[in-house]
Design an enzyme around this catalytic site. Structure first.
Site, PDB file in Angstrom:
ATOM      1  CD  GLU A  94      -2.814  -1.282   2.377  1.00  0.00           C
ATOM      2  OE1 GLU A  94      -3.913  -1.811   2.223  1.00  0.00           O
ATOM      3  OE2 GLU A  94      -2.405  -0.887   3.473  1.00  0.00           O
ATOM      4  CB  CYS A 107       3.108   7.573   3.112  1.00  0.00           C
ATOM      5  SG  CYS A 107       3.563   6.359   4.350  1.00  0.00           S
ATOM      6  CB  CYS A 114       7.226  -5.124   8.462  1.00  0.00           C
ATOM      7  SG  CYS A 114       8.550  -4.099   9.159  1.00  0.00           S
ATOM      8  CB  CYS A 118       6.505  -2.449  15.945  1.00  0.00           C
ATOM      9  SG  CYS A 118       8.134  -1.953  15.374  1.00  0.00           S
ATOM     10  CB  CYS A 121       3.176  -1.656  13.584  1.00  0.00           C
ATOM     11  SG  CYS A 121       3.154  -1.277  11.830  1.00  0.00           S
ATOM     12  N   GLY A 165       7.029  -1.933   5.778  1.00  0.00           N
ATOM     13  CA  GLY A 165       8.405  -2.411   5.694  1.00  0.00           C
ATOM     14  C   GLY A 165       9.407  -1.565   6.441  1.00  0.00           C
ATOM     15  CB  SER A 197      10.584   6.534   8.750  1.00  0.00           C
ATOM     16  OG  SER A 197      10.271   6.206  10.078  1.00  0.00           O
ATOM     17  CG  LEU A 221      13.290   7.017  20.617  1.00  0.00           C
ATOM     18  CD1 LEU A 221      14.498   6.160  20.333  1.00  0.00           C
ATOM     19  CD2 LEU A 221      13.731   8.414  21.066  1.00  0.00           C
ATOM     20  CG  ASN A 296      -3.517   6.080  13.517  1.00  0.00           C
ATOM     21  OD1 ASN A 296      -4.284   7.001  13.755  1.00  0.00           O
ATOM     22  ND2 ASN A 296      -2.358   6.259  12.902  1.00  0.00           N
ATOM     23  CB  CYS A 339       1.233   6.064  11.301  1.00  0.00           C
ATOM     24  SG  CYS A 339       2.114   7.422  10.633  1.00  0.00           S
TER      25      CYS A 339
HETATM   26  N1  SAH Z   1       9.809   0.532   9.722  1.00  0.00           N
HETATM   27  C1  SAH Z   1       9.986   1.944   9.580  1.00  0.00           C
HETATM   28  C2  SAH Z   1       9.078   2.521   8.532  1.00  0.00           C
HETATM   29  C3  SAH Z   1       7.601   2.468   8.878  1.00  0.00           C
HETATM   30  S1  SAH Z   1       7.109   4.060   9.366  1.00  0.00           S
HETATM   31  C4  SAH Z   1       9.835   2.625  10.907  1.00  0.00           C
HETATM   32  O1  SAH Z   1       9.425   1.981  11.852  1.00  0.00           O
HETATM   33  O2  SAH Z   1      10.161   3.796  11.029  1.00  0.00           O
HETATM   34  C5  SAH Z   1       5.621   3.831  10.125  1.00  0.00           C
HETATM   35  C6  SAH Z   1       5.521   4.726  11.332  1.00  0.00           C
HETATM   36  O3  SAH Z   1       4.244   4.544  11.924  1.00  0.00           O
HETATM   37  C7  SAH Z   1       6.545   4.386  12.383  1.00  0.00           C
HETATM   38  O4  SAH Z   1       6.954   5.535  13.040  1.00  0.00           O
HETATM   39  C8  SAH Z   1       5.737   3.511  13.323  1.00  0.00           C
HETATM   40  O5  SAH Z   1       6.299   3.451  14.592  1.00  0.00           O
HETATM   41  C9  SAH Z   1       4.396   4.208  13.277  1.00  0.00           C
HETATM   42  N2  SAH Z   1       3.289   3.345  13.668  1.00  0.00           N
HETATM   43  C10 SAH Z   1       3.210   2.007  13.633  1.00  0.00           C
HETATM   44  N3  SAH Z   1       2.015   1.578  14.063  1.00  0.00           N
HETATM   45  C11 SAH Z   1       1.330   2.684  14.400  1.00  0.00           C
HETATM   46  C12 SAH Z   1       0.023   2.910  14.884  1.00  0.00           C
HETATM   47  N4  SAH Z   1      -0.814   1.904  15.117  1.00  0.00           N
HETATM   48  N5  SAH Z   1      -0.369   4.179  15.097  1.00  0.00           N
HETATM   49  C13 SAH Z   1       0.448   5.226  14.826  1.00  0.00           C
HETATM   50  N6  SAH Z   1       1.690   5.068  14.334  1.00  0.00           N
HETATM   51  C14 SAH Z   1       2.125   3.817  14.133  1.00  0.00           C
END
Ligand code: SAH
Length: 347
Positions: A94, A107, A114, A118, A121, A165, A197, A221, A296, A339
């Protein structure tokens, strides 16, 4: 069906020139075909109208032109557009177009699924199926650029590698896609409008610095306390905060570019003063800014967005310490485009 023939778009311009020389044609023909493939973005050899029929047939016998297809497109009430993108082997990723008054941001995804885990996510649940090729990343940007012009009357202005990813686990292809995006033969976009990112892969952050990349770096972070970070981002057991910080110091020393920390504040997880103090300390080590992002929800409520009071505590502490902080509102939530929500639900 996946073709056995090689994808012609995996060849460099030099390799295309060599191919033409090897079949007794002029090397210059390689430049022409390269232009058709990249600047003009054709999907069929027969559309390369200044190439002879005989040569086109020859190309067709040896190569395919892989390309993505926008399988479905969803538009949010806030103007956000989400594309489900079908790859040549049928897999789906996507990408999202996020408009604001002054700019539009793409984006894009860098992997199918991935590699990381996390807990908060949605993409992490898909597991990694494969890396995207440079042309598959590039094509997502081209598609979003078209939609930006169509729906918002302006060309795409920014790109963030914040889709599906972990970009730094597909290092070579991500950098090759950025080369194409920024080159005059591709989209000619400025590197400073691109942000990659990462969840924080220290070795690769150092490599970015060594490779003298010109784009921006963001790090997800979410906690500056090792124990907490390991709970929510289990891979952090291998990539510790100490190692991360060391790589970020290295990045800043070489690039002199500030890092952005993405940070979600959750109820009962990182909403304590101890967590805030740890973040402030972490931020003081390397010039940076903090982007607090709204959570989210993706499931049954293991993670919950902390109340405004907790966010304000973070903002106050960061501002008191002169660390720039912004709060990002979610976009495209109604179509699962925000996100962490990218999980191929609609496809
Ligand atoms: N793997 C990379 C690129 C993905 S960026 C990274 O982690 O940076 C996607 C962003 O959305 C990251 O900052 C991640 O921490 C954030 N994210 C993941 N799940 C989320 C959620 N449920 N709500 C808000 N942000 C989220």
């Amino acid at each position: 069906m996946v073709s056995e023939k090689k994808d012609i778009r995996s060849l460099t311009k030099e390799e295309l020139r060599t191919f033409f020389k090897s079949i007794g044609d002029k090397a210059f023909r390689g430049n022409q075909v390269y232009e058709w493939l990249w600047s003009k973005g054709v999907h069929r050899f027969e559309d390369m109208t200044n190439i002879s029929k005989e040569t086109r047939t020859h190309l067709e016998e040896n190569y395919v032109i892989n390309h993505i297809e926008v399988n479905s497109l969803q538009r949010s009430s806030d103007g956000t557009v989400k594309n489900a993108v079908k790859l040549h082997d049928g897999l789906i990723v996507e990408s999202v177009l996020i408009p604001t008054k002054k700019r539009t941001t793409a984006c894009v995804s860098s992997q199918v699924g991935c590699s990381l885990d996390c807990k908060f996510c949605a993409t992490a649940r898909l597991k990694r199926m494969r890396n995207l090729n440079p042309d598959e990343i590039y094509d997502q940007v081209v598609a979003i650029d078209k939609e930006s012009r169509l729906y918002h009357n302006m060309p795409l202005s920014n790109i963030v590698f914040m889709g599906m990813g972990e970009p730094l686990m597909n290092y070579k292809n991500v950098l090759a896609s950025i080369d194409k995006i920024t080159s005059e033969e591709g989209l000619g976009m400025a590197s400073k409008r691109i942000t990659v990112s990462t969840s924080g892969v220290p070795k690769m952050i150092k490599k970015l610095a060594d490779d003298e990349v010109k784009f921006h770096l963001a790090v997800s972070l979410h906690s500056a306390i090792q124990e907490t970070r390991e709970q929510i981002m289990p891979f952090a057991k291998n990539f510790t905060l100490d190692g991360l910080l060391e790589s970020l110091e290295y990045w800043y020393e070489k690039t002199k570019r500030k890092i952005t920390y993405e940070y979600i504040v959750w109820d009962g997880i990182n909403d304590t003063y101890e967590a805030i103090d740890a973040l402030v300390k972490f931020c003081k080590a390397v010039p940076c800014k903090v982007n607090i992002i709204e959570y989210n929800p993706i499931d049954d409520g293991e993670f919950q967005q902390a109340p405004k009071k907790a966010i304000d505590n973070y903002i106050n502490a960061l501002e008191r310490n002169r660390i720039p902080v912004t709060v990002r509102k979610s976009r495209g939530k109604d179509i699962d485009a925000a996100c962490g929500q990218l999980a191929n639900k609609s496809s």
